[in-house]
Design an enzyme around this catalytic site. Structure first.
Site, PDB file in Angstrom:
ATOM      1  N   HIS A 205       0.797  -1.227   0.000  1.00 52.32           N
ATOM      2  CA  HIS A 205       0.000   0.000   0.000  1.00 52.32           C
ATOM      3  C   HIS A 205       0.835   1.285   0.000  1.00 52.32           C
ATOM      4  O   HIS A 205       0.280   2.363  -0.189  1.00 52.32           O
ATOM      5  CB  HIS A 205      -0.948   0.026   1.202  1.00 52.32           C
ATOM      6  CG  HIS A 205      -0.246   0.305   2.491  1.00 52.32           C
ATOM      7  ND1 HIS A 205       0.302  -0.688   3.247  1.00 52.32           N
ATOM      8  CD2 HIS A 205       0.018   1.457   3.129  1.00 52.32           C
ATOM      9  CE1 HIS A 205       0.872  -0.158   4.306  1.00 52.32           C
ATOM     10  NE2 HIS A 205       0.731   1.140   4.271  1.00 52.32           N
TER      11      HIS A 205
HETATM   12  C1  UD1 Z   1      -1.564   5.797   5.764  1.00 50.93           C
HETATM   13  C2  UD1 Z   1      -0.183   6.257   6.278  1.00 50.93           C
HETATM   14  C3  UD1 Z   1       0.790   5.100   6.171  1.00 50.93           C
HETATM   15  C4  UD1 Z   1       0.261   3.860   6.860  1.00 50.93           C
HETATM   16  C5  UD1 Z   1      -1.109   3.521   6.276  1.00 50.93           C
HETATM   17  C6  UD1 Z   1      -1.695   2.292   6.924  1.00 50.93           C
HETATM   18  C7  UD1 Z   1       0.324   8.644   5.906  1.00 50.93           C
HETATM   19  C8  UD1 Z   1       1.166   9.578   5.143  1.00 50.93           C
HETATM   20  N1  UD1 Z   1       0.347   7.353   5.489  1.00 50.93           N
HETATM   21  O1  UD1 Z   1      -1.424   5.522   4.386  1.00 50.93           O
HETATM   22  O2  UD1 Z   1       2.009   5.473   6.784  1.00 50.93           O
HETATM   23  O3  UD1 Z   1       1.152   2.778   6.628  1.00 50.93           O
HETATM   24  O4  UD1 Z   1      -1.968   4.641   6.470  1.00 50.93           O
HETATM   25  O5  UD1 Z   1      -2.830   1.868   6.230  1.00 50.93           O
HETATM   26  O6  UD1 Z   1      -0.315   9.045   6.839  1.00 50.93           O
HETATM   27  N2  UD1 Z   1      -8.705   5.201   1.549  1.00 50.93           N
HETATM   28  C9  UD1 Z   1      -9.943   4.624   1.571  1.00 50.93           C
HETATM   29  N3  UD1 Z   1     -10.547   4.412   2.776  1.00 50.93           N
HETATM   30  C10 UD1 Z   1      -9.974   4.770   3.956  1.00 50.93           C
HETATM   31  C11 UD1 Z   1      -8.720   5.401   3.924  1.00 50.93           C
HETATM   32  C12 UD1 Z   1      -8.091   5.590   2.720  1.00 50.93           C
HETATM   33  O7  UD1 Z   1     -10.502   4.283   0.534  1.00 50.93           O
HETATM   34  O8  UD1 Z   1     -10.581   4.523   5.019  1.00 50.93           O
HETATM   35  C13 UD1 Z   1      -8.020   5.375   0.248  1.00 50.93           C
HETATM   36  C14 UD1 Z   1      -8.294   6.696  -0.415  1.00 50.93           C
HETATM   37  O9  UD1 Z   1      -8.244   6.481  -1.799  1.00 50.93           O
HETATM   38  C15 UD1 Z   1      -7.136   7.536   0.025  1.00 50.93           C
HETATM   39  C16 UD1 Z   1      -6.008   6.522   0.008  1.00 50.93           C
HETATM   40  O10 UD1 Z   1      -6.611   5.310   0.447  1.00 50.93           O
HETATM   41  O11 UD1 Z   1      -6.895   8.621  -0.797  1.00 50.93           O
HETATM   42  C17 UD1 Z   1      -4.841   6.874   0.879  1.00 50.93           C
HETATM   43  O12 UD1 Z   1      -5.268   7.009   2.229  1.00 50.93           O
HETATM   44  P1  UD1 Z   1      -4.407   7.825   3.318  1.00 50.93           P
HETATM   45  O13 UD1 Z   1      -5.021   7.735   4.635  1.00 50.93           O
HETATM   46  O14 UD1 Z   1      -4.135   9.171   2.803  1.00 50.93           O
HETATM   47  O15 UD1 Z   1      -3.025   7.057   3.362  1.00 50.93           O
HETATM   48  P2  UD1 Z   1      -2.702   5.477   3.427  1.00 50.93           P
HETATM   49  O16 UD1 Z   1      -2.193   5.071   2.101  1.00 50.93           O
HETATM   50  O17 UD1 Z   1      -3.793   4.689   4.048  1.00 50.93           O
END
Ligand code: UD1
Length: 361
Positions: A205
């Site tokens: 991820h």
């Molecule tokens: C975040 C953390 C990462 C951690 C990971 C664990 C940062 C910079 N990154 O990354 O260090 O390892 O969490 O999972 O804080 N999305 C959903 N549903 C959700 C959350 C996210 O669909 O509940 C999707 C969305 O498309 C979103 C993308 O995932 O834009 C990225 O989510 P985000 O929370 O920004 O970062 P993670 O990749 O989850």
């Protein structure tokens, strides 16, 4: 003493579980702010339910966005949470945007901040998590580090006086859950008809693997070429990036050796890892969980913060391609020597977190 924990993303809920339990056992007034960075039930709610964590006192509902927008929205909302709850300590966890926002907001309001999982470094400044770690460590008043290596990094940055080695709270929760699920069947074995020790468990991820279409395509091709089934637990970010890049991620389907499955709740993940022959991942948590469960791990990254797993022979760092394919089927390494077997503590790190905060309240 009143402590305000700030969490928002999946690995933080795992770290919060033993800490919340230890605060409650000590009769400490513990309040929880959920930033809303993760909002899908399988990335958030199931952790509170399965790990017995108290419901958040405040939910900021921030959701997804660019780094600036997401972190900025959290910062704006955090001020009010801190001012209305008036904690003696704000406790932030790990390295996400929620960690950074919690630390910055508290330090500017002159509320003492403790950083749990301080001192980890990849020395790769292109990772958002590395920037979050460094900035949070330098902003915080108390640095609770899991390992001797973490303490060395903090000392090298002039932060030794604020550092306490407490061990790894993820080890606390892993050991408890491992004992709970030891006799349970592996959910992915049952659902996908796999054999004991006959599959690997994969998670991918990180931005560095998902955001470049060529790299992501190569990771997926490699996983599909391994000589045994690989169950890929598809994080929403992975699914979103595959869709954006036009890559074939057969949701709940098969492609070569690759079997795609939705993310698992924590006890199901541990039960599935216990019966796997290997793990392939870019997650920090799974690298360590695999080591603690003595499952060989293949990490799709150029560096790791959990260097002990590599030094002890249970984790290898690979690029996508033939190296990944070969590493995923390598034989099991030797057991670590008894004096090296527990680099992440004894499963009582959360208790030391409570003591460190109480001593300085
Ligand atoms: C975040 C953390 C990462 C951690 C990971 C664990 C940062 C910079 N990154 O990354 O260090 O390892 O969490 O999972 O804080 N999305 C959903 N549903 C959700 C959350 C996210 O669909 O509940 C999707 C969305 O498309 C979103 C993308 O995932 O834009 C990225 O989510 P985000 O929370 O920004 O970062 P993670 O990749 O989850």
């Amino acid at each position: 003493m009143r402590v305000l924990s700030v969490v928002g993303a999946r690995p933080q809920f795992v770290k919060l579980a033993p800490v919340d339990a230890a605060f409650r056992a000590a009769g400490i007034d513990h309040r929880i702010v959920h930033t809303g960075q993760h909002y899908d039930p399988m990335l958030s709610d199931v952790f509170f339910t399965d790990l017995g964590i108290a419901s958040p006192d405040v939910h900021l509902g921030v959701g997804s966005g660019t780094h600036g927008r997401q972190t900025g929205a959290m910062l704006a909302a955090m001020d009010e949470a801190i001012e209305s709850h008036r904690p003696d300590w704000v406790l932030v966890y790990g390295d996400t945007n929620s960690t950074l926002a919690g630390a910055l907001s508290a330090v500017k309001l002159h509320v003492p901040v403790a950083h749990l999982e301080a001192g980890l470094r990849s020395f790769n400044r292109s990772m958002p998590e590395e920037v979050n770690r460094v900035v949070t460590d330098h902003a915080a008043d108390l640095l609770l580090t899991p390992t001797a290596v973490g303490a060395d990094h903090l000392a090298a940055e002039g932060l030794a006086e604020r550092t306490v080695v407490v061990g790894d709270v993820m080890t606390d929760v892993l050991l408890q859950v491992r004992d709970r699920v030891a006799d349970a069947p592996s959910p992915v074995m049952t659902r996908l008809g796999l054999e004991e020790g006959g599959y690997s468990l994969a998670t991918i991820h990180r931005a560095e693997n998902t955001d470049d279409p060529e790299r992501l395509a190569s990771v997926l091709d490699s996983l599909a070429s391994v000589d045994h089934p690989v169950v890929l637990l598809a994080h929403p970010r992975l699914a979103a990036r595959c869709a954006a890049h036009g890559l074939d991620l057969p949701v709940q389907g098969v492609r070569g050796s690759l079997l795609v499955h939705p993310p698992l709740a924590y006890p199901d993940l541990i039960a599935s890892a216990l019966h796997a022959r290997g793990a392939v991942t870019d997650s920090g948590g799974l690298q360590k969980e695999a080591f603690l469960l003595r499952v060989p791990c293949t990490t799709v990254r150029p560096q790791t913060e959990w260097v002990e797993t590599v030094e002890l022979g249970w984790n290898v760092l690979v690029e996508p391609g033939p190296d990944l394919v070969a590493a995923a089927s390598r034989p099991r390494p030797a057991e670590p020597l008894p004096d090296q077997a527990h680099p992440y503590g004894d499963g009582h790190a959360a208790q030391r977190v409570v003591e460190a905060l109480l001593e300085r309240a």
